[in-house]
Design an enzyme around this catalytic site. Structure first.
Site, PDB file in Angstrom:
ATOM      1  N   TYR A  26      -7.337   5.965   9.492  1.00 14.52           N
ATOM      2  CA  TYR A  26      -7.176   6.422   8.101  1.00 14.52           C
ATOM      3  C   TYR A  26      -5.685   6.494   7.762  1.00 14.52           C
ATOM      4  CZ  TYR A  26      -8.768   8.569   3.747  1.00 14.52           C
ATOM      5  OH  TYR A  26      -9.043   8.825   2.425  1.00 14.52           O
TER       6      TYR A  26
ATOM      7  N   LYS B 267      -4.049  11.839   1.046  1.00 17.62           N
ATOM      8  CA  LYS B 267      -5.065  12.848   0.725  1.00 17.62           C
ATOM      9  C   LYS B 267      -4.514  14.263   0.942  1.00 17.62           C
ATOM     10  CE  LYS B 267      -8.564  10.239  -0.554  1.00 17.62           C
ATOM     11  NZ  LYS B 267      -8.850  10.046  -1.998  1.00 17.62           N
TER      12      LYS B 267
HETATM   13  O1  0WE Z   1     -10.544   7.029   1.099  1.00 15.62           O
HETATM   14  C1  0WE Z   1     -11.283   6.178   1.567  1.00 15.62           C
HETATM   15  C2  0WE Z   1     -11.038   4.701   1.288  1.00 15.62           C
HETATM   16  C3  0WE Z   1      -9.637   4.440   0.931  1.00 15.62           C
HETATM   17  C4  0WE Z   1      -9.172   3.021   0.899  1.00 15.62           C
HETATM   18  C5  0WE Z   1      -9.890   1.933   1.364  1.00 15.62           C
HETATM   19  C6  0WE Z   1      -9.336   0.661   1.283  1.00 15.62           C
HETATM   20  C7  0WE Z   1     -10.029  -0.554   1.815  1.00 15.62           C
HETATM   21  C8  0WE Z   1      -9.524  -1.838   1.204  1.00 15.62           C
HETATM   22  C9  0WE Z   1      -7.925   2.823   0.391  1.00 15.62           C
HETATM   23  N1  0WE Z   1      -7.359   1.600   0.311  1.00 15.62           N
HETATM   24  C10 0WE Z   1      -8.044   0.532   0.742  1.00 15.62           C
HETATM   25  N2  0WE Z   1      -7.427  -0.687   0.658  1.00 15.62           N
HETATM   26  C11 0WE Z   1      -8.064  -1.842   0.922  1.00 15.62           C
HETATM   27  O2  0WE Z   1      -7.455  -2.932   0.885  1.00 15.62           O
HETATM   28  N3  0WE Z   1     -12.325   6.575   2.370  1.00 15.62           N
HETATM   29  C12 0WE Z   1     -12.532   7.977   2.630  1.00 15.62           C
HETATM   30  C13 0WE Z   1     -13.221   5.623   3.036  1.00 15.62           C
HETATM   31  C14 0WE Z   1     -12.631   5.371   4.383  1.00 15.62           C
HETATM   32  O3  0WE Z   1     -11.564   4.575   4.529  1.00 15.62           O
HETATM   33  C15 0WE Z   1     -11.216   4.595   5.863  1.00 15.62           C
HETATM   34  C16 0WE Z   1     -12.089   5.425   6.562  1.00 15.62           C
HETATM   35  C17 0WE Z   1     -12.996   5.953   5.613  1.00 15.62           C
HETATM   36  C18 0WE Z   1     -14.106   6.925   5.855  1.00 15.62           C
HETATM   37  C19 0WE Z   1     -10.184   3.942   6.528  1.00 15.62           C
HETATM   38  C20 0WE Z   1     -10.035   4.118   7.901  1.00 15.62           C
HETATM   39  C21 0WE Z   1     -10.888   4.956   8.598  1.00 15.62           C
HETATM   40  C22 0WE Z   1     -11.917   5.623   7.916  1.00 15.62           C
END
Ligand code: 0WE
Length: 265
Positions: free
Chosen positions: A158, A165
């Site tokens: 993450y 966050k």
């Molecule tokens: O906040 C999120 C997603 C955030 C996110 C996801 C992406 C994927 C594609 C932000 N930026 C991008 N950029 C991209 O190019 N989550 C809580 C979902 C999430 O994302 C993770 C998670 C989880 C759960 C990333 C790594 C590990 C766990």
């Protein structure tokens, strides 16, 4: 009773039918809110078309492009809200972005540009939008954003999003403190992992979901509808005494320690 009739709600962050923001928009609509929907514009207008088709059943009275990295567009969106609605009651912030390179590998390798982008889009944007919403929330209001446990505890990969966050959750507290005297409440929902466009772009999300299904008190993940219902509560008078909080909608996962261990093993 949960009643949002007569309330004007601006919802950001809908990309498709799996978006958490879509779950929220549906529940706000069900509770009787008048909706404004924003979408992230692209060159070919594909996103505009896709989101417009999706939200059509909710009969939004506003449908506007919003890229938070474009300050003029933020100003024009909120000007339109003021001109068309007169007042704003509810702002739903469901925006986040980090470069894929920064969501894998060594955290110590995070680039300055990647850090800046992630914090700008995922955390600063709440300050920016709350600042623009403040003068439109003349009757009080409710601002809700989405966060994740990775802003409080280390979650593999993450990475820079965790820092974004953490900043976002602190933004919630400072904004709640400033806007409270105007009866504007600011809260975050910390949702457990859900399969969405943003999460499925991330390697290992399925393993994370299986882990939550194994150890969360409710032995399952949460749905967009459950997050949407909590958002509707936080936007309604039922939550009139709650501000500056992070509400976990995660099937209880956050309370657990020793998450790999079994008590009776
Ligand atoms: O906040 C999120 C997603 C955030 C996110 C996801 C992406 C994927 C594609 C932000 N930026 C991008 N950029 C991209 O190019 N989550 C809580 C979902 C999430 O994302 C993770 C998670 C989880 C759960 C990333 C790594 C590990 C766990």
């Amino acid at each position: 009773m949960l009643d949002l009739t007569g309330k004007n709600a601006l919802v950001t962050g809908i990309a498709n039918n799996r978006s958490i923001a879509w779950g929220i928009a549906q529940q706000l609509h069900k509770a009787g809110a008048n909706l404004g929907i924003t979408y992230l514009p692209d060159e070919k207008g594909k996103m505009e078309k896709k989101v417009a088709e999706l939200v059509e059943p909710l009969q939004p009275s506003l449908f506007l492009p919003l890229n938070v990295q474009d300050e003029a567009q933020v100003q024009s969106t909120f000007k339109t809200v003021g001109d068309k609605w007169g007042k704003l009651d509810i702002l739903i912030h469901c925006l986040a972005f980090a470069s894929r390179d920064d969501l894998t590998g060594d955290f110590s390798g995070t680039s300055r540009a990647g850090f800046t982008t992630a914090l700008d889009i995922s955390a600063y944007s709440l300050i920016q939008m709350a600042g623009a919403a403040k003068s439109l929330m003349t009757d009080g209001g409710s601002i809700v954003t989405l966060t994740y446990l990775g802003g409080v505890k280390v979650i593999p990969n993450y990475n820079v999003m965790g820092i974004a966050k953490a900043a976002l959750e602190m933004n919630v507290r400072y904004l709640a403190s400033e806007l409270g005297p105007n009866n504007i409440r600011v809260n975050a929902i910390s949702a457990g992992p859900i399969r969405t466009l943003a999460s499925s772009a991330v390697g290992g999300i399925l393993d994370m979901i299986h882990h939550v299904e194994a150890v969360a008190p409710l032995r399952r993940t949460v749905t967009q509808t459950e997050v949407g219902n909590t958002a509707a509560f936080l936007c309604s008078d039922l939550s009139s005494g709650i501000t500056g909080q992070v509400v976990y909608v995660d099937a209880g996962y956050e309370i657990m320690g020793m998450s790999g261990a079994k008590a009776d093993a």
